[in-house]
Design a protein around this motif. Structure first.
Motif, PDB file in Angstrom:
ATOM      1  N   PRO A 311       0.834  -1.202   0.000  1.00  0.00           N
ATOM      2  CA  PRO A 311       0.000   0.000   0.000  1.00  0.00           C
ATOM      3  C   PRO A 311       0.867   1.249   0.000  1.00  0.00           C
ATOM      4  N   PHE A 312       0.302   2.344  -0.471  1.00  0.00           N
ATOM      5  CA  PHE A 312       1.035   3.613  -0.336  1.00  0.00           C
ATOM      6  C   PHE A 312       0.200   4.662   0.391  1.00  0.00           C
ATOM      7  N   HIS A 313      -0.919   4.234   0.973  1.00  0.00           N
ATOM      8  CA  HIS A 313      -1.719   5.108   1.825  1.00  0.00           C
ATOM      9  C   HIS A 313      -1.982   4.422   3.161  1.00  0.00           C
ATOM     10  N   VAL A 314      -2.069   5.203   4.212  1.00  0.00           N
ATOM     11  CA  VAL A 314      -2.631   4.756   5.482  1.00  0.00           C
ATOM     12  C   VAL A 314      -3.937   5.510   5.629  1.00  0.00           C
ATOM     13  N   GLY A 315      -5.055   4.804   5.432  1.00  0.00           N
ATOM     14  CA  GLY A 315      -6.331   5.485   5.340  1.00  0.00           C
ATOM     15  C   GLY A 315      -6.322   6.387   4.123  1.00  0.00           C
ATOM     16  N   ALA A 316      -6.520   7.686   4.355  1.00  0.00           N
ATOM     17  CA  ALA A 316      -6.537   8.632   3.244  1.00  0.00           C
ATOM     18  C   ALA A 316      -5.221   9.380   3.099  1.00  0.00           C
ATOM     19  N   THR A 317      -4.237   9.052   3.939  1.00  0.00           N
ATOM     20  CA  THR A 317      -2.992   9.808   3.980  1.00  0.00           C
ATOM     21  C   THR A 317      -1.884   9.078   3.244  1.00  0.00           C
ATOM     22  N   LEU A 318      -1.188   9.795   2.352  1.00  0.00           N
ATOM     23  CA  LEU A 318      -0.033   9.223   1.684  1.00  0.00           C
ATOM     24  C   LEU A 318       1.032   8.930   2.735  1.00  0.00           C
ATOM     25  N   ALA A 319       1.400   7.656   2.845  1.00  0.00           N
ATOM     26  CA  ALA A 319       2.320   7.240   3.907  1.00  0.00           C
ATOM     27  C   ALA A 319       3.217   6.120   3.399  1.00  0.00           C
ATOM     28  N   PRO A 320       4.315   6.453   2.737  1.00  0.00           N
ATOM     29  CA  PRO A 320       5.202   5.418   2.202  1.00  0.00           C
ATOM     30  C   PRO A 320       5.824   4.535   3.266  1.00  0.00           C
ATOM     31  N   ASP A 321       5.778   4.946   4.537  1.00  0.00           N
ATOM     32  CA  ASP A 321       6.357   4.129   5.601  1.00  0.00           C
ATOM     33  C   ASP A 321       5.713   2.750   5.680  1.00  0.00           C
ATOM     34  N   ALA A 322       4.443   2.632   5.266  1.00  0.00           N
ATOM     35  CA  ALA A 322       3.780   1.324   5.293  1.00  0.00           C
ATOM     36  C   ALA A 322       4.509   0.348   4.386  1.00  0.00           C
ATOM     37  N   ALA A 323       4.866   0.792   3.181  1.00  0.00           N
ATOM     38  CA  ALA A 323       5.611  -0.066   2.251  1.00  0.00           C
ATOM     39  C   ALA A 323       7.032  -0.316   2.758  1.00  0.00           C
ATOM     40  N   LEU A 324       7.638   0.691   3.357  1.00  0.00           N
ATOM     41  CA  LEU A 324       9.014   0.526   3.841  1.00  0.00           C
ATOM     42  C   LEU A 324       9.087  -0.505   4.960  1.00  0.00           C
ATOM     43  N   ARG A 325       8.056  -0.578   5.805  1.00  0.00           N
ATOM     44  CA  ARG A 325       8.026  -1.602   6.854  1.00  0.00           C
ATOM     45  C   ARG A 325       7.972  -2.993   6.236  1.00  0.00           C
ATOM     46  N   HIS A 350      10.493   3.413  -4.591  1.00  0.00           N
ATOM     47  CA  HIS A 350      10.751   2.214  -3.797  1.00  0.00           C
ATOM     48  C   HIS A 350      11.985   1.449  -4.243  1.00  0.00           C
ATOM     49  N   ALA A 351      12.399   1.608  -5.498  1.00  0.00           N
ATOM     50  CA  ALA A 351      13.557   0.840  -5.968  1.00  0.00           C
ATOM     51  C   ALA A 351      14.794   1.163  -5.142  1.00  0.00           C
ATOM     52  N   GLY A 352      14.992   2.426  -4.815  1.00  0.00           N
ATOM     53  CA  GLY A 352      16.135   2.804  -3.991  1.00  0.00           C
ATOM     54  C   GLY A 352      16.061   2.196  -2.606  1.00  0.00           C
ATOM     55  N   ALA A 353      14.868   2.191  -2.011  1.00  0.00           N
ATOM     56  CA  ALA A 353      14.696   1.589  -0.687  1.00  0.00           C
ATOM     57  C   ALA A 353      14.943   0.087  -0.738  1.00  0.00           C
ATOM     58  N   LEU A 354      14.517  -0.563  -1.805  1.00  0.00           N
ATOM     59  CA  LEU A 354      14.751  -1.999  -1.952  1.00  0.00           C
ATOM     60  C   LEU A 354      16.246  -2.302  -1.993  1.00  0.00           C
ATOM     61  N   ARG A 355      16.995  -1.493  -2.714  1.00  0.00           N
ATOM     62  CA  ARG A 355      18.444  -1.708  -2.796  1.00  0.00           C
ATOM     63  C   ARG A 355      19.108  -1.495  -1.446  1.00  0.00           C
ATOM     64  N   ARG A 356      18.704  -0.453  -0.723  1.00  0.00           N
ATOM     65  CA  ARG A 356      19.306  -0.146   0.567  1.00  0.00           C
ATOM     66  C   ARG A 356      18.957  -1.184   1.624  1.00  0.00           C
ATOM     67  N   MET A 357      17.705  -1.613   1.653  1.00  0.00           N
ATOM     68  CA  MET A 357      17.216  -2.438   2.755  1.00  0.00           C
ATOM     69  C   MET A 357      17.340  -3.933   2.504  1.00  0.00           C
ATOM     70  N   VAL A 358      17.286  -4.343   1.239  1.00  0.00           N
ATOM     71  CA  VAL A 358      17.264  -5.778   0.953  1.00  0.00           C
ATOM     72  C   VAL A 358      18.483  -6.221   0.171  1.00  0.00           C
TER      73      VAL A 358
END
Length: 384
Positions: A311-325, A350-358
């Motif tokens: 997901p890229f929303h938490v409820g109605a709010t744009l929240a990329p942290d959900a995907a990062l978790r 997200h591609a950059g986060a995938l490289r950094r985290m995984v």
């Protein structure tokens, strides 16, 4: 905090995502509680029900501010349930409520039902049908939300299950709809879950009202499925992370008989839908469906393949942290050399986060709307 000094403003979202632009209590919670105050105060034990409480404000407010007892509660998201548990413990109110799924027992004989309006009309319709069919004939429903997320369609949905629907005055950009006079269908049967067959894939999809995308394959998952035959050919076990109705898990199990497949979601509606989707496709014995908060409860290095449409929303709010978790969890749970296949909106980084985290990440496809990536978990330090 104790019940004697209960203060709504001290509630927290934890373990849900916490950020400056995300709140545990909003004006609609306060409005619902104020509109229902006299009804709650006059209620008998066990006759107050709370549905879709985000982080516990409605439940604990009904108990601590207005004297409700033995409150029955349904929260679709597991993170919301745990936030309520944490807030109740902090307030000395543990044991004043009980959790139930969205089933007849939740509302049987209820006289007061407090609802945080869901964004989807199907989700609201399933709730309304359930209340109308099983609550007390004198039930009053107070359903509120932020005005910017409300629509005339919500009045219409409630009007199909209740004879009387009226809107309160707006307050602090919030409003409530008050419904009474339940008018259940003559058969008393709900129209949920909904079922349909996807002709392109020959796949039955079953969806409860709050399940993402309903009884159809969402366009992101459909794109990810075009890469199915390229996903970790030697994998022994796979996880569909954030499974929704279970489409990815069922397709993996169908195409790869050697795979052990687990479908994971924090949503009660998603888990119930995924179970029934697996059953409808005769794959119930091949797909295990689990309600969990991401991968937090999975052991390290325990999966060869993870597929995810985050997901890229938490409820109605744009929240990329959900995907990062989810991405961070995949890094822990993948075995060395395991693969994470992800589809996401192409405008998200997200591609950059995938490289950094995984680990090393390759863009496998981009159709200008969605991007599909393959990320390989490198060997852990010290591994032989």
């Amino acid at each position: 905090m104790s019940a004697d000094t209960f203060d709504l403003s001290r509630l927290r979202r934890f373990p849900d995502i916490e950020a400056p632009n995300l709140v545990a209590v909003d004006a609609s919670d306060r409005l619902i509680l104020d509109e229902a105050a006299d009804l709650i105060a006059a209620s008998e034990p066990g006759t107050v029900v709370v549905i879709n409480d985000h982080h516990g404000a409605l439940t604990l407010g009904a108990v601590a501010l207005h004297g409700a007892r033995d409150v029955r509660v349904h929260q679709d998201m597991l993170t919301g349930e745990r936030a309520l548990e944490n807030n109740a413990a902090d307030a000395g109110l543990a044991g004043t409520y009980r959790h139930l799924s969205l089933v007849p027992e939740l509302v049987d004989g209820a006289r007061v039902v407090l609802v945080q309006l869901p964004r989807g009309l199907d989700a609201l319709e399933e709730i309304a049908q359930l209340i109308a069919a099983h609550a007390h004939p004198d039930v009053r429903v107070i359903a509120g939300g932020r005005v910017k997320h409300m629509s005339r369609g919500m009045n219409d949905v409630l009007g199909r299950s209740f004879a009387n629907v009226a809107a309160t005055l707006g307050r602090q950009k919030s409003r409530a709809l008050v419904a009474s006079g339940p008018t259940p269908s003559p058969s008393g049967e709900s129209t949920f879950p909904k079922r349909s067959v996807d002709d392109e894939r020959g796949l039955w999809i079953v969806a409860h009202g709050a399940a993402f995308a309903g009884p159809q394959v969402d366009i992101g998952s459909r794109y990810l499925l075009t890469f199915l035959d390229r996903m970790s050919p030697s994998a022994r076990d796979a996880i569909d992370l954030g499974c929704g109705t279970g489409v990815l898990a069922v397709e993996l199990a169908s195409a790869r008989p050697e795979l052990t497949v687990t479908a994971i979601d924090a949503s009660d509606a998603a888990v119930r839908s995924a179970v029934e989707t697996a059953e409808a496709n005769h794959l119930a014995e091949r797909v295990e469906v689990v309600r969990q908060d991401g991968l937090s409860e999975r052991p390290p290095a325990s999966a060869d393949l993870i597929v995810c449409n985050p997901p890229f929303h938490v409820g109605a709010t744009l929240a990329p942290d959900a995907a990062l978790r989810m991405i961070r969890g995949a890094a822990k749970v993948l075995r060395d050399g395991g693969e994470l296949w992800t589809v996401f909106n192409s405008r998200l980084a997200h591609a950059g986060a995938l490289r950094r985290m995984v680990g090393p990440t390759e863009i496998m496809g981009d159709n200008d709307t969605f991007t599909v990536t393959r990320t390989v978990r490198p060997a852990r330090k010290g591994a032989r």
